[in-house]
Design a protein around this motif. Structure first.
Motif, PDB file in Angstrom:
ATOM      1  N   GLN A 181       0.835  -1.204   0.000  1.00 48.43           N
ATOM      2  CA  GLN A 181       0.000   0.000   0.000  1.00 48.43           C
ATOM      3  C   GLN A 181       0.873   1.258   0.000  1.00 48.43           C
ATOM      4  OE1 GLN A 181      -3.076   0.124   2.936  1.00 48.43           O
ATOM      5  NE2 GLN A 181      -3.849   2.072   2.204  1.00 48.43           N
ATOM      6  N   ARG A 182       1.932   1.268   0.807  1.00 51.57           N
ATOM      7  CA  ARG A 182       2.844   2.423   0.849  1.00 51.57           C
ATOM      8  C   ARG A 182       3.525   2.646  -0.503  1.00 51.57           C
ATOM      9  NH1 ARG A 182       3.471   0.752   6.244  1.00 51.57           N
ATOM     10  NH2 ARG A 182       5.141  -0.708   5.762  1.00 51.57           N
ATOM     11  N   LEU A 183       3.793   1.572  -1.225  1.00 53.71           N
ATOM     12  CA  LEU A 183       4.422   1.676  -2.531  1.00 53.71           C
ATOM     13  C   LEU A 183       3.509   2.374  -3.540  1.00 53.71           C
ATOM     14  CD1 LEU A 183       6.884   0.845  -4.294  1.00 53.71           C
ATOM     15  CD2 LEU A 183       5.663  -1.294  -4.753  1.00 53.71           C
ATOM     16  N   PHE A 184       2.210   2.102  -3.467  1.00 50.27           N
ATOM     17  CA  PHE A 184       1.256   2.640  -4.441  1.00 50.27           C
ATOM     18  C   PHE A 184       0.566   3.928  -3.992  1.00 50.27           C
ATOM     19  CE2 PHE A 184       1.982  -1.391  -6.345  1.00 50.27           C
ATOM     20  CZ  PHE A 184       1.661  -1.241  -7.679  1.00 50.27           C
ATOM     21  N   ASN A 185       0.566   4.234  -2.707  1.00 51.39           N
ATOM     22  CA  ASN A 185      -0.108   5.437  -2.190  1.00 51.39           C
ATOM     23  C   ASN A 185       0.299   6.749  -2.856  1.00 51.39           C
ATOM     24  OD1 ASN A 185      -2.097   4.654  -0.416  1.00 51.39           O
ATOM     25  ND2 ASN A 185      -0.761   4.666   1.371  1.00 51.39           N
ATOM     26  N   PRO A 186       1.560   6.976  -3.198  1.00 48.12           N
ATOM     27  CA  PRO A 186       1.920   8.259  -3.809  1.00 48.12           C
ATOM     28  C   PRO A 186       1.203   8.542  -5.139  1.00 48.12           C
ATOM     29  CG  PRO A 186       3.891   7.131  -3.064  1.00 48.12           C
ATOM     30  CD  PRO A 186       2.748   6.168  -2.917  1.00 48.12           C
ATOM     31  N   PHE A 187       0.612   7.522  -5.747  1.00 50.62           N
ATOM     32  CA  PHE A 187      -0.018   7.686  -7.050  1.00 50.62           C
ATOM     33  C   PHE A 187      -1.528   7.885  -6.965  1.00 50.62           C
ATOM     34  CE2 PHE A 187       3.831   5.204  -7.438  1.00 50.62           C
ATOM     35  CZ  PHE A 187       4.543   5.999  -8.316  1.00 50.62           C
ATOM     36  N   GLY A 188      -2.113   7.669  -5.798  1.00 49.05           N
ATOM     37  CA  GLY A 188      -3.557   7.846  -5.648  1.00 49.05           C
ATOM     38  C   GLY A 188      -4.124   6.924  -4.579  1.00 49.05           C
ATOM     39  N   TRP A 189      -5.435   6.979  -4.456  1.00 54.07           N
ATOM     40  CA  TRP A 189      -6.144   6.209  -3.426  1.00 54.07           C
ATOM     41  C   TRP A 189      -6.060   4.714  -3.709  1.00 54.07           C
ATOM     42  CZ3 TRP A 189      -8.108   7.438   1.153  1.00 54.07           C
ATOM     43  CH2 TRP A 189      -8.907   6.502   1.786  1.00 54.07           C
ATOM     44  N   GLU A 204      -8.698   4.722 -12.388  1.00 57.52           N
ATOM     45  CA  GLU A 204      -7.901   4.053 -13.419  1.00 57.52           C
ATOM     46  C   GLU A 204      -6.697   4.900 -13.826  1.00 57.52           C
ATOM     47  OE1 GLU A 204      -8.428   2.274 -17.920  1.00 57.52           O
ATOM     48  OE2 GLU A 204     -10.196   2.532 -16.669  1.00 57.52           O
ATOM     49  N   GLU A 205      -6.884   6.199 -13.894  1.00 53.99           N
ATOM     50  CA  GLU A 205      -5.792   7.113 -14.260  1.00 53.99           C
ATOM     51  C   GLU A 205      -4.629   7.009 -13.268  1.00 53.99           C
ATOM     52  OE1 GLU A 205      -5.476  11.856 -14.092  1.00 53.99           O
ATOM     53  OE2 GLU A 205      -7.063  11.116 -15.425  1.00 53.99           O
ATOM     54  N   ASP A 206      -4.947   6.950 -11.970  1.00 56.81           N
ATOM     55  CA  ASP A 206      -3.909   6.812 -10.938  1.00 56.81           C
ATOM     56  C   ASP A 206      -3.191   5.473 -11.067  1.00 56.81           C
ATOM     57  OD1 ASP A 206      -4.679   9.286  -9.962  1.00 56.81           O
ATOM     58  OD2 ASP A 206      -5.915   8.445  -8.352  1.00 56.81           O
ATOM     59  N   ALA A 207      -3.957   4.423 -11.341  1.00 57.83           N
ATOM     60  CA  ALA A 207      -3.375   3.089 -11.482  1.00 57.83           C
ATOM     61  C   ALA A 207      -2.408   3.046 -12.669  1.00 57.83           C
ATOM     62  CB  ALA A 207      -4.475   2.052 -11.652  1.00 57.83           C
ATOM     63  N   LYS A 208      -2.776   3.688 -13.752  1.00 61.32           N
ATOM     64  CA  LYS A 208      -1.900   3.697 -14.932  1.00 61.32           C
ATOM     65  C   LYS A 208      -0.621   4.480 -14.657  1.00 61.32           C
ATOM     66  CE  LYS A 208      -5.395   2.659 -18.229  1.00 61.32           C
ATOM     67  NZ  LYS A 208      -5.648   2.539 -19.616  1.00 61.32           N
ATOM     68  N   LYS A 209      -0.724   5.567 -13.878  1.00 63.61           N
ATOM     69  CA  LYS A 209       0.479   6.315 -13.482  1.00 63.61           C
ATOM     70  C   LYS A 209       1.397   5.429 -12.637  1.00 63.61           C
ATOM     71  CE  LYS A 209      -1.693  10.851 -13.261  1.00 63.61           C
ATOM     72  NZ  LYS A 209      -2.115  11.919 -12.336  1.00 63.61           N
ATOM     73  N   ALA A 210       0.807   4.702 -11.703  1.00 66.43           N
ATOM     74  CA  ALA A 210       1.585   3.813 -10.835  1.00 66.43           C
ATOM     75  C   ALA A 210       2.259   2.723 -11.658  1.00 66.43           C
ATOM     76  CB  ALA A 210       0.686   3.199  -9.764  1.00 66.43           C
ATOM     77  N   MET A 211       1.525   2.141 -12.576  1.00 63.44           N
ATOM     78  CA  MET A 211       2.093   1.079 -13.423  1.00 63.44           C
ATOM     79  C   MET A 211       3.284   1.610 -14.216  1.00 63.44           C
ATOM     80  SD  MET A 211      -1.327  -0.839 -14.829  1.00 63.44           S
ATOM     81  CE  MET A 211      -0.450  -1.974 -15.879  1.00 63.44           C
ATOM     82  N   ALA A 212       3.135   2.792 -14.807  1.00 64.42           N
ATOM     83  CA  ALA A 212       4.210   3.379 -15.611  1.00 64.42           C
ATOM     84  C   ALA A 212       5.445   3.684 -14.753  1.00 64.42           C
ATOM     85  CB  ALA A 212       3.717   4.638 -16.305  1.00 64.42           C
ATOM     86  N   ALA A 213       5.219   4.190 -13.555  1.00 59.91           N
ATOM     87  CA  ALA A 213       6.330   4.586 -12.684  1.00 59.91           C
ATOM     88  C   ALA A 213       7.039   3.394 -12.040  1.00 59.91           C
ATOM     89  CB  ALA A 213       5.826   5.532 -11.600  1.00 59.91           C
TER      90      ALA A 213
END
Length: 85
Positions: free
Chosen positions: A18-26, A52-61
């Motif tokens: 959760q901490r890994l993905f939190n910077p990108f959104g909820w 979905e937009e936040d998830a795609k940012k996280a995936m890219a990063a």
């Protein structure tokens, strides 16, 4: 959006994920997949993010990022719907 992550360090728990993905959104949900026989992490997890937009940012990063000996591999997981027999 639901994602499957592989290449996680064996010591990672759902809170680390959760901490890994939190910077990108909820983050709605996190889970670490555990081997039922050994009780140890399989190095894989599931993350669900509200937008979905936040998830795609996280995936890219995070795609290919090294957190341990293996690079992260992140894939969108399609909802298969309810099972019918």
């Amino acid at each position: 959006m639901r994602m499957t992550i592989s290449g996680l360090p064996k010591h990672f728990d759902k809170f680390d994920l959760q901490r890994l993905f939190n910077p990108f959104g909820w983050v709605d949900y996190t889970r670490i997949l555990i081997d039922p026989i050994t009780g140890l992490s399989r190095g894989k997890g599931i993350v669900e993010m509200k937008q979905e937009e936040d998830a795609k940012k996280a995936m890219a990063a995070l795609q290919g990022r090294m957190l341990g000996p293996n690079p992260l591999n992140i894939k969108e997981t399609k909802d298969k719907g309810p099972k019918t027999w």
